[in-house]
Motif scaffolding. Sequence first.
Motif, short mmCIF file in Angstrom:
data_model
loop_
_atom_site.label_atom_id
_atom_site.label_comp_id
_atom_site.label_asym_id
_atom_site.label_seq_id
_atom_site.Cartn_x
_atom_site.Cartn_y
_atom_site.Cartn_z
N LEU A 58 0.76 -1.28 -0.02
CA LEU A 58 -0.09 0.08 -0.23
C LEU A 58 0.78 1.22 -0.11
O LEU A 58 0.64 2.16 -0.76
N PHE A 59 1.75 1.17 0.89
CA PHE A 59 2.89 2.12 0.78
C PHE A 59 3.39 2.55 -0.55
O PHE A 59 3.76 3.69 -1.01
N TRP A 61 2.45 1.70 -3.49
CA TRP A 61 1.36 2.25 -4.42
C TRP A 61 1.15 3.88 -4.06
O TRP A 61 1.30 4.52 -5.11
N TYR A 62 1.18 4.08 -2.65
CA TYR A 62 1.08 5.53 -2.56
C TYR A 62 2.21 6.50 -2.95
O TYR A 62 1.91 7.22 -3.63
N VAL A 66 1.73 9.43 -5.85
CA VAL A 66 2.07 10.78 -5.34
C VAL A 66 3.23 11.42 -5.64
O VAL A 66 3.57 12.56 -5.89
N THR A 82 1.71 17.25 -0.97
CA THR A 82 1.62 16.31 0.19
C THR A 82 2.66 16.80 1.23
O THR A 82 2.48 15.99 2.32
N TRP A 287 -3.42 4.22 6.06
CA TRP A 287 -4.14 4.25 4.79
C TRP A 287 -5.12 5.31 4.81
O TRP A 287 -5.51 6.23 3.88
N TRP A 291 -2.39 8.26 3.24
CA TRP A 291 -2.11 7.81 2.08
C TRP A 291 -3.35 8.16 1.30
O TRP A 291 -3.26 8.72 0.15
N ARG A 292 -4.38 7.27 1.75
CA ARG A 292 -5.74 7.47 0.85
C ARG A 292 -6.11 8.91 0.46
O ARG A 292 -6.40 9.19 -0.65
N HIS A 294 -4.47 11.31 -0.58
CA HIS A 294 -3.72 11.97 -1.64
C HIS A 294 -3.64 11.26 -2.85
O HIS A 294 -3.05 11.69 -3.73
N LEU A 295 -4.62 10.17 -2.82
CA LEU A 295 -4.67 9.45 -4.23
C LEU A 295 -5.72 9.87 -5.02
O LEU A 295 -6.76 10.46 -4.62
#
Length: 295
Positions: A58-59, A61-62, A66, A82, A287, A291-292, A294-295
């Motif tokens: 997940l990190f 992917w972020y 970003v 961010t 998440w 993270w989420r 800013h996606l």
Amino acid sequence: MNGILSMPGRSAESLVDVPHTLEPPARSTLPPSAQRSLKALRLSAGFWFLIALVGQWLFAWYIAMVYARPVLSGTPEAINNTAKITGYIVGDGLGNSLLISHVLAGGLISMLGLLQLWPWLRRRVPGLHRWNGRLFLALGMLGALSGLYLTWIRGSRLSDLGAIGISINGILILIAAVLAWVHARNRNLGQHRQWAIRAFLLVNGVWMFRLGLTAWLLLNQGPNGNTAKLDGPFDLAWSVGCYLVPIALAELYFRAESSRSPTRQWLSAGALGASSLLMALGVFGAWLMLWRPHL
């Protein structure tokens, strides 16, 4: 890596290898109580691995969305949307290059690091294991050196006190990476494995800081010992705890897996299981909060 989750007939305990020079006695030679405790220890380590796998990817992917995407699209200034500290600065070629390499190295590490803890890969594709390990250690050292530059020379820090713990982390990364490489070169495979795991945990110290911080905020339903500059009591304690606690858990596991004591193995399994649950909460919190959005 997705194959880990779909391999038939493989239990969670098979995801974590045994050190070559500290092999525990064969389970068939142990009494039933010791066999159960050893299995619980391996299962707890496998559970930790799976939670870390989800959080790391997940990190990654972020970071790809970003940071990597704006750089590849020719709009690197977009990463400042961010940034809480110094981001992209027009005209600062060296600083911008080190910032981008630092962040992208972190994304690659998140993608590649856990591959090194997968024993199936080491046994079946040893060449890939060796080259991936070299790349991981090189990226880890690059990240540590660029992080130290960005923190103390470029000034990318929220507070001096808050940056000290993370800077110690960077120095320890360099030491652990060198020792992991030296032991591999000397074919001291048991010591190599242990130092490689320590290097992995140290390299991911800043990732673990995010997880611990968001888990703490969720458990307290808001700040408690936190400040905007991350120099509150909890912030400062966790700036060193984010890598010392995982290292301590790893040491506990190393000793328990080579021990004949069921009590030690059950205690280690319980500690790993509890830390995995907290890490899962941290992954969810990171998440949700970091993270989420800013996606």
